[in-house]
Write an enzyme that holds these catalytic residues in place. Structure first.
Site, mmCIF file in Angstrom:
data_model
loop_
_atom_site.group_PDB
_atom_site.id
_atom_site.type_symbol
_atom_site.label_atom_id
_atom_site.label_comp_id
_atom_site.label_asym_id
_atom_site.label_seq_id
_atom_site.Cartn_x
_atom_site.Cartn_y
_atom_site.Cartn_z
ATOM 1 N N SER A 259 30.040 51.958 26.328
ATOM 2 C CA SER A 259 30.955 52.102 25.197
ATOM 3 C C SER A 259 30.205 52.579 23.954
ATOM 4 C CB SER A 259 31.697 50.780 24.968
ATOM 5 O OG SER A 259 32.790 50.934 24.103
ATOM 6 N N ASP B 107 41.511 54.567 30.432
ATOM 7 C CA ASP B 107 40.707 54.398 29.226
ATOM 8 C C ASP B 107 40.819 55.681 28.414
ATOM 9 O OD1 ASP B 107 38.708 54.139 27.300
ATOM 10 O OD2 ASP B 107 37.143 53.570 28.711
ATOM 11 N N HIS C 272 38.652 50.078 30.311
ATOM 12 C CA HIS C 272 37.493 49.979 29.433
ATOM 13 C C HIS C 272 36.957 48.544 29.428
ATOM 14 C CE1 HIS C 272 35.040 51.656 26.183
ATOM 15 N NE2 HIS C 272 35.083 50.445 25.654
#
Length: 313
Positions: A152, A247, A277
């Site tokens: 991320s 995502d 995610h």
């Protein structure tokens, strides 16, 4: 275009994981104060935390003025530098502690997790500066190859470090593995549109994190902020991008792969079907997440060994 049907796309194991996650970190967490966001995020991470595999030793040190944690199972010529996720706002050495320990145990490589400062206490380029300062100091301390890894926001930092290191520390980075990274792709198409309101991360959530990280208006054309904003994708290390289908950030992996390939580099993008995610924490509840983590570790292991992980199926 019809909106995605997450009841169909996501299986029972992922729904069970999300319900468990939401007990601690609710979907509207961005509406909480930063202090409260961190508190609930830390509780969620603690709830999913797994014991370290046997043989993994850890200790906390400072590299380049940045707190870090080292994981070792024995001598290794390869160092994995790990940048944690959390939107540049939450997370730290504890949030991804078990992930780093498992990567260490399964690859045999030294892993160093970097506790870069968070926004809003520091705004851009503060997080990047910490990431790069730690990278430089780690590279000076340990000879041998380096594999950059991040999930991320941490995937953003790993890629930004790889871009910035070109011409400065050549030949040391053997590869990068970016796990559902946010790289600054085109928000008007692809997964940004199709999965704008996906479970676990929405486009609105991303806008909040960008505002906090930048302290206002996000910079433009600065690859330290958004690696996809670079104009040169040549001479980057072999790169593996692994993203979740459900995502909004998934298209960033595809776009980054294409940019590196067009510049003559090596890159592969794997989109994991039926995942969301943040699914690293789901690896103990979901067969799909566990299989993806296997692929992540395989990619790290291969790149560290100087091999190209052509088959990650």
């Amino acid at each position: 275009m019809n909106p995605p049907d997450y009841d169909v796309l996501l299986d029972d194991e992922i729904w069970a994981y999300m319900r468990r996650s939401d007990e601690f970190y609710p979907p509207d967490a961005v509406g909480l104060s930063i202090e409260d966001q961190r508190a609930v995020y830390n509780k969620m991470c603690a709830a999913f935390h797994q014991s370290h595999p046997d043989g993994v030793q850890t200790w906390d040190v400072t590299f380049g003025g940045v707190p870090c944690r080292i994981y070792e199972v024995g001598a290794s010529d390869i160092t994995v530098i790990y940048y944690h996720g959390g939107g540049f706002v939450v997370g730290g050495l504890e949030s991804h502690d078990d992930v780093c320990a498992e990567i260490c145990a399964r690859s045999g490589y030294r892993v160093i997790s970097v506790d870069y400062r968070l926004a809003p206490e520091v705004t851009f380029p503060g997080c990047f500066n910490d990431a790069y300062d730690a990278f430089q100091a780690i590279a000076a301390e340990y000879a041998g190859g380096i594999v950059l890894v991040g999930d991320s926001a941490g995937g953003n930092l790993a890629a930004a470090v790889a871009h910035h290191a070109r011409g400065r520390i050549d030949g040391r980075i053997k590869g990068q593995v970016l796990i559902y990274p946010g790289l600054g792709g085109d928000a008007t198409k692809g997964s940004y549109v199709r999965h704008a309101n996906a479970p676990q991360l929405t486009v609105a959530d991303m806008a909040f994190y960008q505002q906090v990280r930048s302290g206002g208006e996000p910079p433009k054309g600065d690859p330290r902020y958004a690696p996809l904003h670079d104009t040169d994708f040549s001479c980057l290390p072999p790169s593996v991008m692994i993203t979740a289908e459900c995502d909004p950030l998934s298209s960033d992996g595809e776009t980054y792969r294409d940019a590196i390939l067009a510049a003559g580099g090596k890159a592969i993008w794997v989109e994991e079907p039926g995942l969301v995610h943040g699914y690293l924490r789901a690896r103990v509840m979901s067969q799909k997440a566990a299989a993806s983590f296997d692929r992540i570790v395989a990619a790290i292991s291969a790149l560290g060994a100087g091999d190209w992980p052509a088959d990650l199926s």
